[in-house]
Write a protein that holds these residues in place. Structure first.
Motif, short mmCIF file in Angstrom:
data_model
loop_
_atom_site.label_atom_id
_atom_site.label_comp_id
_atom_site.label_asym_id
_atom_site.label_seq_id
_atom_site.Cartn_x
_atom_site.Cartn_y
_atom_site.Cartn_z
N ILE A 131 0.84 -1.20 0.00
CA ILE A 131 0.00 0.00 0.00
C ILE A 131 0.87 1.25 0.00
CG2 ILE A 131 -1.55 1.38 1.45
CD1 ILE A 131 -2.89 -1.23 2.27
N SER A 132 1.92 1.19 0.82
CA SER A 132 2.82 2.32 0.91
C SER A 132 3.43 2.66 -0.44
CB SER A 132 3.90 2.00 1.93
OG SER A 132 4.98 2.87 1.79
N ALA A 133 3.76 1.65 -1.21
CA ALA A 133 4.44 1.88 -2.47
C ALA A 133 3.50 2.20 -3.62
CB ALA A 133 5.27 0.64 -2.82
N ASN A 134 2.29 1.67 -3.60
CA ASN A 134 1.46 1.73 -4.80
C ASN A 134 0.18 2.54 -4.71
OD1 ASN A 134 2.93 -0.25 -6.63
ND2 ASN A 134 2.66 -1.41 -4.74
N THR A 135 -0.13 3.04 -3.55
CA THR A 135 -1.44 3.69 -3.45
C THR A 135 -1.37 5.09 -2.86
OG1 THR A 135 -1.91 2.97 -1.22
CG2 THR A 135 -2.47 1.43 -2.95
N LYS A 136 -2.47 5.79 -2.99
CA LYS A 136 -2.66 7.06 -2.29
C LYS A 136 -4.07 7.05 -1.75
CE LYS A 136 0.46 9.62 -5.29
NZ LYS A 136 0.64 10.73 -6.24
N GLU A 137 -4.33 7.97 -0.80
CA GLU A 137 -5.69 8.01 -0.28
C GLU A 137 -6.48 9.11 -0.99
OE1 GLU A 137 -3.35 8.05 2.70
OE2 GLU A 137 -3.40 5.88 2.48
N CYS A 138 -7.76 8.85 -1.17
CA CYS A 138 -8.65 9.85 -1.73
C CYS A 138 -8.63 11.06 -0.82
CB CYS A 138 -10.07 9.29 -1.85
SG CYS A 138 -11.31 10.58 -2.12
N PRO A 139 -8.39 12.27 -1.36
CA PRO A 139 -8.28 13.46 -0.50
C PRO A 139 -9.60 13.78 0.21
CG PRO A 139 -7.62 13.93 -2.77
CD PRO A 139 -8.23 12.57 -2.77
N LYS A 140 -10.70 13.24 -0.26
CA LYS A 140 -11.96 13.56 0.38
C LYS A 140 -12.36 12.52 1.43
CE LYS A 140 -16.58 15.17 -0.75
NZ LYS A 140 -17.65 14.92 -1.73
N CYS A 141 -12.40 11.23 1.06
CA CYS A 141 -12.94 10.24 1.99
C CYS A 141 -11.86 9.31 2.54
CB CYS A 141 -14.03 9.41 1.33
SG CYS A 141 -13.41 8.23 0.11
N ASN A 142 -10.62 9.54 2.12
CA ASN A 142 -9.51 8.75 2.64
C ASN A 142 -9.51 7.28 2.25
OD1 ASN A 142 -7.61 10.33 3.90
ND2 ASN A 142 -8.90 10.60 5.71
N SER A 143 -10.34 6.88 1.32
CA SER A 143 -10.26 5.51 0.82
C SER A 143 -8.91 5.32 0.15
CB SER A 143 -11.33 5.23 -0.22
OG SER A 143 -12.58 5.46 0.32
N THR A 144 -8.35 4.15 0.29
CA THR A 144 -7.07 3.88 -0.35
C THR A 144 -7.31 3.50 -1.81
OG1 THR A 144 -6.26 3.09 1.74
CG2 THR A 144 -4.98 2.53 -0.19
N ILE A 145 -6.56 4.18 -2.69
CA ILE A 145 -6.79 3.99 -4.12
C ILE A 145 -5.53 3.54 -4.81
CG2 ILE A 145 -7.42 5.17 -6.27
CD1 ILE A 145 -9.08 7.07 -4.55
N GLU A 146 -5.66 2.50 -5.63
CA GLU A 146 -4.54 2.07 -6.46
C GLU A 146 -4.79 2.61 -7.85
OE1 GLU A 146 -2.72 -1.91 -8.59
OE2 GLU A 146 -4.62 -2.00 -7.53
N LYS A 147 -3.74 3.17 -8.42
CA LYS A 147 -3.89 3.69 -9.78
C LYS A 147 -3.43 2.58 -10.71
CE LYS A 147 -2.22 7.69 -12.47
NZ LYS A 147 -1.54 6.97 -13.51
N ASN A 148 -4.37 2.05 -11.48
CA ASN A 148 -3.97 0.93 -12.34
C ASN A 148 -4.03 1.25 -13.82
OD1 ASN A 148 -6.68 1.02 -12.62
ND2 ASN A 148 -7.09 -1.03 -11.82
N GLY A 149 -4.23 2.55 -14.14
CA GLY A 149 -4.21 2.94 -15.55
C GLY A 149 -3.36 4.19 -15.70
N GLY A 150 -3.27 4.69 -16.91
CA GLY A 150 -2.34 5.79 -17.14
C GLY A 150 -2.88 7.17 -16.84
N CYS A 151 -4.19 7.32 -16.76
CA CYS A 151 -4.77 8.65 -16.68
C CYS A 151 -4.69 9.23 -15.28
CB CYS A 151 -6.22 8.58 -17.14
SG CYS A 151 -7.06 10.15 -17.01
N ASN A 152 -4.36 10.48 -15.16
CA ASN A 152 -4.25 11.12 -13.86
C ASN A 152 -5.58 11.61 -13.32
OD1 ASN A 152 -1.54 10.77 -13.48
ND2 ASN A 152 -1.03 12.60 -14.68
N HIS A 153 -6.60 11.57 -14.15
CA HIS A 153 -7.91 11.99 -13.71
C HIS A 153 -8.56 10.87 -12.92
CE1 HIS A 153 -12.24 13.45 -14.90
NE2 HIS A 153 -12.06 13.31 -13.58
N MET A 154 -8.54 11.01 -11.57
CA MET A 154 -9.03 9.94 -10.72
C MET A 154 -10.46 10.27 -10.27
SD MET A 154 -6.36 8.17 -10.79
CE MET A 154 -6.70 6.86 -9.64
N THR A 155 -11.31 9.26 -10.26
CA THR A 155 -12.63 9.41 -9.64
C THR A 155 -12.72 8.34 -8.56
OG1 THR A 155 -13.51 10.11 -11.77
CG2 THR A 155 -15.11 9.52 -10.07
N CYS A 156 -12.87 8.79 -7.33
CA CYS A 156 -12.93 7.83 -6.23
C CYS A 156 -14.18 6.98 -6.38
CB CYS A 156 -12.94 8.56 -4.88
SG CYS A 156 -13.21 7.45 -3.49
#
Lengths: 513, 151
Positions: free
Chosen positions: A293-318
């Motif tokens: 988790i430490s290496a591959n994820t970030k938390e949603c700035p709003k609800c703090n859910s842990t999110i893994e980015k598995n595609g290339g786009c920087n536009h994230m929708t929690c």
């Protein structure tokens, strides 16, 4: 007051020896009669000081001792209450081996005690196998003439085969012994050892007695089995469950296994049981996952859910709260306009606030990983210590042939290996302990102790790994011996310090874990 | 030897079945599987329903207890509301079962369970909750389910 107690508690043998010494000495050398108990006293005072605060009093019992203990109690009750031995055994088990309570209750109302224990009113003489004309077994419904049958004192009669099979089912399949009742529906009569002997083979009898011994130890609050595989010893220790936040009762079985009497896990000083349980659970939940988790994820700035980015786009929708943000700067996506795929808005306010929050949540994870990695490292090394031990044996043998040293002269390697193992075990748990500590002056002292011990252990470990021809060097031998005793000393200091603070309840725990 | 006991018990149950219970073998050649039809007891919301149960006698019977499941769905705190219809009943626990216990005892214990559910020992928590807190709603639901499934 304390010292008086100590004096009285010392072993009688020593007293006799020392007293006679004193008497001789005072009469011959000084010519007056007054005995000098002071001499013996000072010696004992020194012995007392050597007993360290983190040591626990305990006693190891071997299988024969455990059997003898039960037999003694049974004999005593058999004599005092004048009842059959097998009945005395059943009564004692019913009272969980509390002899005093049994005798007291029995004196008050013998009938009720016997009935509650499964020794209700008896109808016939001593139980034996019998052939009774016209008998039909209620279990198998056989009624052939000559059918051997058996009944305990309750009088419920079944054929010997069915009785035997019933006991087999209970003992072998269900592991039951102390609470086997008569096969009659609703009859609470408890099976006694004598009846058992008439009905089943000797290996089943042995199993029955094994199970009884097991319940004997399990029924006693101050007794526990040594959890080492194949060890049949039990340990007696007076530490109660409610004491476990004040002491860490490490005991050592004669089989060499060191474990905690409180929770039966391997020695975990200085960390108390509750903390160990919490830590192990956390590690089981977290360890590998946390790294990933430490290496591959970030938390949603709003609800703090842990999110893994598995595609290339920087536009994230929690997925959870539908918040839209940029993976690069963690800022609101709506502020990004049309700059898709490429975030150059690192200085934007919404972004930097979100990153701060992110950092905070990361800090707790990283704090955990800091302690976990050190804990895991010592655990790993402790596993390697098993190899080290066998390697040591080989080393000691080849060292003897290479240098002409005797067996006694190479024992220092054995001591070193032993020190490494115990110190690493302690170090490992200091990290779990530290994870739960709130920061204050005490923690700093603790960390200094921890650092000293760790440095000493690593230094010894390095020396210990040297090839055999270097180990034969007399100078290195002295260095290893010195470092070994230094390690042991540092460990004692650390454990004494933590144990004292624990006993006095002065550690402060951090509450955000 | 178990065969003799089972045959005897079966004969007895067929000759004088406990009130509200019918027994027959699932397959005439196998005395270990019994088909039970149990009437929902009067004075219970299951009244009027006919519940099918499957009783299986293990090879170790009577040293091991029989296994019994509801084949008809039943709304009850102590029976799982699914295709298994498993239940939790004291007499069938290995520490309580005695080789001299008889199948009619088991069957009457189940009838008793229908009359008096034991919500503290529940397998269906929600049903138990309703039984404890809103007996009327529970009765109504049980009656409806009986109508729906146990005809």
């Amino acid at each position: 007051m304390d010292s008086d107690d100590d004096f009285n508690m010392s072993s009688e043998e020593e007293d006799v020896l020392e007293d006679s010494d004193n008497d001789n000495g005072s009469v011959d050398d000084f010519g007056f009669d007054e005995p000098e108990p002071d001499l013996g006293y000072t010696q004992k005072e020194q012995v007392k000081k050597e007993k360290r605060t983190f040591d626990t009093n305990f006693k190891v019992y071997h299988p024969d001792d455990i059997q003898a203990q039960q037999d003694d109690l049974i004999d005593e009750v058999n004599m005092i209450l004048d009842i059959r031995k097998e009945d005395a055994a059943i009564l004692l088990r019913h009272f969980r081996w509390n002899k005093e309570r049994l005798i007291e209750d029995y004196m008050d109302r013998p009938k009720k005690v016997l009935e509650d224990a499964g020794l209700g009113p008896s109808t016939t003489g001593p139980p034996k196998l019998e052939v009774i004309p016209g008998f039909m077994c209620d279990i198998c419904c056989e009624d052939e003439p000559g059918l051997k049958s058996f009944a305990m004192k309750c009088g419920h009669r079944y054929c010997a085969d069915c009785y035997g099979q019933y006991l087999n089912q209970k003992i072998k399949e269900e592991g039951e012994a102390a609470r086997i009742q008569c096969p009659q529906d609703g009859c609470k009569r408890i099976l006694d050892a004598k009846s058992l002997d008439l009905l089943v083979t000797s290996d089943l009898q042995n199993r029955y007695h094994e199970l009884l011994t097991r319940t004997y130890v399990e029924d006693k609050e101050q007794m526990k089995w040594c959890p080492a595989p194949d060890c049949q010893n039990a340990i007696e220790c007076g530490i109660k469950k409610k004491d476990l936040d004040k002491v860490v009762p490490t005991v050592a079985c004669d089989c060499k296994h060191r474990f905690c009497f409180g929770c039966a896990l391997p020695d975990h000083q200085p960390a108390p049981c509750e903390l160990v349980k919490k830590w192990l659970k956390k590690c089981a939940d977290d360890s590998e996952t946390a790294n990933w988790i430490s290496a591959n994820t970030k938390e949603c700035p709003k609800c703090n859910s842990t999110i893994e980015k598995n595609g290339g786009c920087n536009h994230m929708t929690c997925r959870k709260c539908k918040h839209e943000f940029c993976w690069m700067c963690m800022g609101l996506w709506s502020e990004h306009g049309t700059s898709w795929y490429n975030c150059n808005r690192f200085e934007e306010k919404s972004g930097s606030e979100a990153r701060d929050a992110q950092a905070k949540s990361r800090v707790s994870l990283e704090r955990y990983l800091h302690y976990y990695n050190r804990y895991a490292n010592h655990e790993q090394s402790a596993k390697l210590d098993k190899d080290i031990f066998t390697k040591t044996e080989k080393k000691m043998i080849s060292l003897q042939t290479a240098s002409g040293m005797s067996w006694i002269e190479v024992q220092y390697l054995n001591s070193a290996s032993h020190a490494l193992q115990t110190c690493r075990q302690t170090l490992k748990w200091t990290y779990a302990f530290a994870f739960y500590l709130a920061r204050n002056n005490l923690t700093e002292m603790f960390e200094d102790n921890q650092k000293d011990l760790e440095m000493a252990v690593e230094a010894l470990s390095e020396m210990f790994e040297k090839p055999v021809d270097e180990l034969a060097n007399a100078k290195l031998k002295v260095e290893i011996m010195d470092k070994t005793s230094y390690c042991n000393k540092r460990r004692v200091i650390l454990l004494a310090d933590t144990a004292d603070n624990l006993a006095n309840g002065v550690w402060k725990w951090s509450n955000n874990n | 030897m178990t065969q003799k006991r089972i045959t005897k018990e079966l004969q007895e149950v067929l000759a004088t079945p406990p009130p509200g219970i019918k027994v027959n073998l699932v397959d005439e050649s196998n005395v270990h599987n019994w088909n039970i039809i149990m009437d929902g007891p009067a004075d219970s919301p299951y009244a009027g329903g006919k519940f099918q149960l499957l009783l299986v006698l293990p090879p170790e019977y009577p040293f091991k207890p029989p296994k019994i499941n509801f084949k008809t769905r039943i709304y009850h705190p102590n029976v799982t509301f699914d295709e298994h219809g498993s239940m939790c009943i004291g007499i069938l626990k290995s520490e309580a079962w005695k080789p001299s216990s008889r199948i009619p005892n088991v069957l009457t214990a189940i009838q008793q369970l229908l009359l008096e559910p034991v919500p503290d020992d529940a397998l269906e928590q929600a049903t138990a909750q309703k039984f404890k807190e809103d007996r009327k709603a529970y009765d109504k639901e049980a009656r409806e389910m009986t109508k729906k499934y146990a005809k």
